[in-house]
Motif scaffolding. Structure first.
Motif, PDB file in Angstrom:
ATOM      1  N   GLY A 162     -12.984   6.886  14.158  1.00 46.10           N
ATOM      2  CA  GLY A 162     -14.013   6.670  13.380  1.00 46.10           C
ATOM      3  C   GLY A 162     -13.918   5.086  12.982  1.00 46.10           C
ATOM      4  N   ASN A 163     -12.710   4.577  12.640  1.00 49.70           N
ATOM      5  CA  ASN A 163     -12.624   3.437  12.232  1.00 49.70           C
ATOM      6  C   ASN A 163     -12.858   2.143  13.265  1.00 49.70           C
ATOM      7  OD1 ASN A 163     -11.499   2.612   9.397  1.00 49.70           O
ATOM      8  ND2 ASN A 163     -10.434   4.381   9.848  1.00 49.70           N
ATOM      9  N   TRP A 164     -12.572   2.690  14.426  1.00 44.74           N
ATOM     10  CA  TRP A 164     -12.761   1.791  15.722  1.00 44.74           C
ATOM     11  C   TRP A 164     -14.164   1.635  15.810  1.00 44.74           C
ATOM     12  CZ3 TRP A 164     -10.328  -1.641  18.699  1.00 44.74           C
ATOM     13  CH2 TRP A 164      -8.961  -1.659  18.671  1.00 44.74           C
TER      14      TRP A 164
ATOM     15  N   GLY B 159       5.299   1.609  14.763  1.00 45.58           N
ATOM     16  CA  GLY B 159       4.202   2.648  14.733  1.00 45.58           C
ATOM     17  C   GLY B 159       3.347   2.634  13.470  1.00 45.58           C
ATOM     18  N   TYR B 160       3.423   1.261  12.987  1.00 40.18           N
ATOM     19  CA  TYR B 160       2.444   1.232  11.756  1.00 40.18           C
ATOM     20  C   TYR B 160       2.061  -0.038  11.724  1.00 40.18           C
ATOM     21  CZ  TYR B 160       0.679   0.853   7.025  1.00 40.18           C
ATOM     22  OH  TYR B 160       0.015   0.888   5.962  1.00 40.18           O
ATOM     23  N   MET B 161       0.882  -0.439  11.240  1.00 46.54           N
ATOM     24  CA  MET B 161       0.140  -1.731  11.040  1.00 46.54           C
ATOM     25  C   MET B 161      -0.872  -1.337   9.721  1.00 46.54           C
ATOM     26  SD  MET B 161      -2.564  -3.641  13.307  1.00 46.54           S
ATOM     27  CE  MET B 161      -1.433  -3.575  14.830  1.00 46.54           C
TER      28      MET B 161
ATOM     29  N   SER C  59       0.756  -1.075  -0.091  1.00 47.89           N
ATOM     30  CA  SER C  59       0.058   0.014   0.086  1.00 47.89           C
ATOM     31  C   SER C  59       0.874   1.326   0.001  1.00 47.89           C
ATOM     32  CB  SER C  59      -1.046  -0.072   1.148  1.00 47.89           C
ATOM     33  OG  SER C  59      -0.214   0.134   2.316  1.00 47.89           O
ATOM     34  N   SER C  60       0.300   2.406   0.056  1.00 49.69           N
ATOM     35  CA  SER C  60       1.129   3.688  -0.406  1.00 49.69           C
ATOM     36  C   SER C  60       2.016   4.081   0.762  1.00 49.69           C
ATOM     37  CB  SER C  60       0.089   4.803  -0.782  1.00 49.69           C
ATOM     38  OG  SER C  60      -0.421   5.250   0.446  1.00 49.69           O
ATOM     39  N   ARG C  61       1.319   3.682   2.019  1.00 50.47           N
ATOM     40  CA  ARG C  61       2.157   4.313   3.344  1.00 50.47           C
ATOM     41  C   ARG C  61       2.084   5.667   3.416  1.00 50.47           C
ATOM     42  NH1 ARG C  61       5.080   0.763   6.892  1.00 50.47           N
ATOM     43  NH2 ARG C  61       4.611  -1.343   6.012  1.00 50.47           N
TER      44      ARG C  61
HETATM   45  C1  FAD Z   1      -9.022   0.037  13.773  1.00 53.38           C
HETATM   46  C2  FAD Z   1      -8.461   1.159  12.848  1.00 53.38           C
HETATM   47  C3  FAD Z   1      -7.744   2.367  13.364  1.00 53.38           C
HETATM   48  C4  FAD Z   1      -7.437   3.139  12.157  1.00 53.38           C
HETATM   49  N1  FAD Z   1      -6.582   4.349  12.530  1.00 53.38           N
HETATM   50  C5  FAD Z   1      -6.153   5.264  11.604  1.00 53.38           C
HETATM   51  C6  FAD Z   1      -5.471   6.401  11.793  1.00 53.38           C
HETATM   52  O1  FAD Z   1      -5.392   6.735  13.227  1.00 53.38           O
HETATM   53  N2  FAD Z   1      -5.043   7.201  10.817  1.00 53.38           N
HETATM   54  C7  FAD Z   1      -5.147   6.744   9.586  1.00 53.38           C
HETATM   55  O2  FAD Z   1      -4.584   7.703   8.874  1.00 53.38           O
HETATM   56  N3  FAD Z   1      -5.665   5.613   9.345  1.00 53.38           N
HETATM   57  C8  FAD Z   1      -6.368   4.851  10.150  1.00 53.38           C
HETATM   58  N4  FAD Z   1      -6.808   3.686   9.780  1.00 53.38           N
HETATM   59  C9  FAD Z   1      -7.056   3.538   8.191  1.00 53.38           C
HETATM   60  C10 FAD Z   1      -6.170   2.743   7.864  1.00 53.38           C
HETATM   61  O3  FAD Z   1      -5.747   1.470   8.394  1.00 53.38           O
HETATM   62  C11 FAD Z   1      -4.836   3.363   7.328  1.00 53.38           C
HETATM   63  O4  FAD Z   1      -5.149   4.704   6.996  1.00 53.38           O
HETATM   64  C12 FAD Z   1      -3.772   2.636   6.349  1.00 53.38           C
HETATM   65  O5  FAD Z   1      -3.685   1.242   6.807  1.00 53.38           O
HETATM   66  C13 FAD Z   1      -2.486   3.270   6.243  1.00 53.38           C
HETATM   67  O6  FAD Z   1      -1.758   2.810   5.214  1.00 53.38           O
HETATM   68  P1  FAD Z   1      -1.608   3.376   3.672  1.00 53.38           P
HETATM   69  O7  FAD Z   1      -1.245   4.781   3.838  1.00 53.38           O
HETATM   70  O8  FAD Z   1      -0.515   2.449   3.208  1.00 53.38           O
HETATM   71  O9  FAD Z   1      -2.868   3.428   3.177  1.00 53.38           O
HETATM   72  P2  FAD Z   1      -3.475   3.004   1.648  1.00 53.38           P
HETATM   73  O10 FAD Z   1      -4.106   1.841   1.469  1.00 53.38           O
HETATM   74  O11 FAD Z   1      -2.222   3.258   0.562  1.00 53.38           O
HETATM   75  O12 FAD Z   1      -4.467   4.315   1.562  1.00 53.38           O
HETATM   76  C14 FAD Z   1      -4.118   5.724   1.194  1.00 53.38           C
HETATM   77  C15 FAD Z   1      -4.581   6.625   2.139  1.00 53.38           C
HETATM   78  O13 FAD Z   1      -6.128   6.475   2.357  1.00 53.38           O
HETATM   79  C16 FAD Z   1      -6.485   6.820   3.434  1.00 53.38           C
HETATM   80  N5  FAD Z   1      -6.961   5.660   4.059  1.00 53.38           N
HETATM   81  C17 FAD Z   1      -7.147   4.492   3.701  1.00 53.38           C
HETATM   82  N6  FAD Z   1      -7.902   3.700   4.206  1.00 53.38           N
HETATM   83  C18 FAD Z   1      -8.581   4.335   5.293  1.00 53.38           C
HETATM   84  C19 FAD Z   1      -9.597   4.133   6.280  1.00 53.38           C
HETATM   85  N7  FAD Z   1     -10.163   3.049   6.448  1.00 53.38           N
HETATM   86  N8  FAD Z   1     -10.109   5.116   7.019  1.00 53.38           N
HETATM   87  C20 FAD Z   1      -9.505   6.405   6.812  1.00 53.38           C
HETATM   88  N9  FAD Z   1      -8.348   6.773   5.906  1.00 53.38           N
HETATM   89  C21 FAD Z   1      -7.946   5.640   5.118  1.00 53.38           C
HETATM   90  C22 FAD Z   1      -5.158   6.989   4.492  1.00 53.38           C
HETATM   91  O14 FAD Z   1      -5.133   8.500   4.610  1.00 53.38           O
HETATM   92  C23 FAD Z   1      -4.199   6.357   3.568  1.00 53.38           C
HETATM   93  O15 FAD Z   1      -2.830   6.906   3.688  1.00 53.38           O
HETATM   94  C24 FAD Z   1      -7.476   2.844  10.857  1.00 53.38           C
HETATM   95  C25 FAD Z   1      -8.003   1.536  10.501  1.00 53.38           C
HETATM   96  C26 FAD Z   1      -8.686   0.843  11.435  1.00 53.38           C
HETATM   97  C27 FAD Z   1      -9.329  -0.578  11.119  1.00 53.38           C
END
Ligand code: FAD
Length: 446
Positions: free
Chosen positions: A358-360, A315-317, A208-210
């Protein structure tokens, strides 16, 4: 104009469950971001003034020292952040100065939504459809190229975060790193092309993008990300994957607008529901013990533990991981979802109050969209998304010798199997906290 960043000591405050509001890894990522911002400002002839203290005290004092007429900042939407804004505004106004807050952070400006925010649809898809049809995204501003700075001003130093010295960051905080990652992900490695197929991954850096950590701190603008997606669609290819990354940014917007619409309801046990469905889980010794095991990655369920170890170290998952560990906390351990959200708040480098809480809410089934309330069968999830066990073995090296078909059910190994695979339950790896035989039967959902 004098750019200022204030490190708020409230980030170090303890949570009643025994950890800092912002843990060391999160503070480290923030410190890196601020150092990078300072560097960027220096390159255009300015600098960043850094202070440690309460913003509502530090900023009025600095404004007075400088004879500034006004303070400009971005507008926040959640209670603790808004309390700071209010206190700051009161003090500034008492001195005859003003505070100007600007809506930032989202792709769509609050004022450009195709509905008043009080009528925000309760179902994400309806929001998405309306915004895709009637919403607009404002153009980006060019960054300033030529600024000045009052040479006599004490610049201050970015505080070091000693506890985070041995963390294993995949990426550093700051705009420079963010732009580098975007360039790599889109243009060098060409990964945007396949994002939709890879986005549910857990192992490695490229599924994913991170972007999330940089988006959360404002090092990267969602409008810039969208503009780059559009450029990619013109110059390379336009497909479901390129659409999907923009779609995820709409989720991010949606959660911010949900926070505006519902205010503090996003933090309460029954969330957006009108009535409590059930009583909030009790705070017992046994509940606290289970929570500790969850938080430290010692539940005896490899998919959960590997994800929680990754969170502690980096600090990431992944999103897939977050959904599983959250569902496990709420629906298998039967703990208060707000404990899980508080731990994520402490640890995530991409912590954002709206996206996190919100996600929680949704995983806990107390959001407003009933379709989001589903149970994750952890074993089915693990065998589907980590079939070879490579992810769990990466974060739990003591399981390296366990064959792939048994690694996700390690709690069921016989004594002979434990001996031959080189792992002792209860010694090298914990016995499972829950009866894992319940999984793998019904449809656990994907
Ligand atoms: C319980 C839980 C808690 C989370 N807490 C956070 C948090 O505190 N901050 C956070 O940024 N994301 C949160 N997320 C959403 C999501 O898991 C992360 O944004 C994502 O994993 C970040 O990795 P990425 O940048 O590679 O995502 P990508 O898959 O590359 O997505 C691109 C961008 O889209 C946005 N995005 C993607 N999925 C979601 C989503 N479900 N909700 C909101 N935005 C999203 C993020 O800004 C992300 O960087 C949470 C999800 C869950 C299930």
């Amino acid at each position: 104009m004098v750019p200022v960043y204030v490190f708020d000591p409230r980030l170090l405050a303890g949570h009643p469950l025994g950890f800092a509001k912002a843990g060391a890894v999160r503070r480290q990522f923030l410190a890196e971001a601020v150092r990078d911002l300072r560097q960027q400002l220096r390159q255009v002839g300015s600098d960043l003034v850094v202070r440690v203290g309460l913003p509502e005290e530090v900023l009025p004092a600095l404004a007075q020292e400088l004879g500034a007429a006004a303070v400009y900042a971005s507008a926040e939407v959640t209670q603790e952040e808004q309390a700071v804004e209010t206190a700051l505004e009161e003090r500034l106004e008492a001195d005859g100065r003003s505070l100007h807050l600007f809506w930032q952070a989202t792709l769509h400006h609050l004022d450009d939504l195709p509905m008043p925010v009080r009528n925000l649809p309760d179902v994400f898809t309806q929001f998405k459809n309306k915004v895709e049809k009637f919403g607009k995204v404002r153009p980006q501003f060019a960054a300033p190229t030529n600024l000045t700075f009052a040479e006599t001003l004490d610049r201050g130093t970015v505080p070091a975060v000693p506890e985070a010295a041995d963390y294993q960051p995949a990426f550093r905080g700051g705009e420079t790193e963010a732009l580098g990652r975007l360039h790599d992900y889109f243009w060098t490695k060409d990964l945007l092309r396949t994002y939709k197929e890879t986005r549910n991954g857990m192992l490695g850096l490229d599924y994913s993008s991170r972007f999330s950590g940089w988006l959360a701190l404002g090092c990267l603008s969602p409008r810039f990300v969208l503009a780059e997606i559009q450029r990619y669609e013109t110059e390379r290819t336009q497909n479901e994957s390129t659409y999907w990354l923009g779609f995820e940014l709409l989720w991010r917007d949606y959660f911010r607008f949900v926070a505006v619409k519902f205010g503090n309801r996003i933090f309460r046990s029954h969330g957006l529901k009108e009535e409590p469905l059930r009583r909030a889980p009790a705070v017992t010794k046994s509940a606290q013990h289970s929570f500790e095991q969850w938080r430290l990655g010692e539940t005896g369920v490899p998919l959960i533990d590997a994800n929680m170890k990754e969170l502690l170290a980096t600090g990431y998952m992944s999103n897939r991981g977050r959904q599983n560990v959250a569902s496990f906390l709420v629906k298998d351990l039967l703990l208060d979802w707000r404990w899980g959200a508080a731990w994520f708040e402490s640890q995530l480098i991409d912590y954002d109050p709206c996206s996190n809480w919100g996600n929680w809410l949704y995983v806990a089934g107390v959001g407003n969209d009933p379709r989001e309330n589903r149970y994750f069968d952890i074993l089915r999830q693990a065998t589907y998304y980590d079939a070879a066990g490579a992810y769990v073995k990466h974060w739990l090296p003591q399981l390296t010798g366990v064959p792939a078909e048994q690694v996700h059910r390690v709690g069921l190994l016989t004594n002979d199997e434990q001996r031959s695979f080189g792992v002792r339950l209860g010694v090298d790896y914990p016995n499972p906290l829950v009866d894992v035989r319940k999984w793998g039967q019904a449809d656990g959902g994907r």
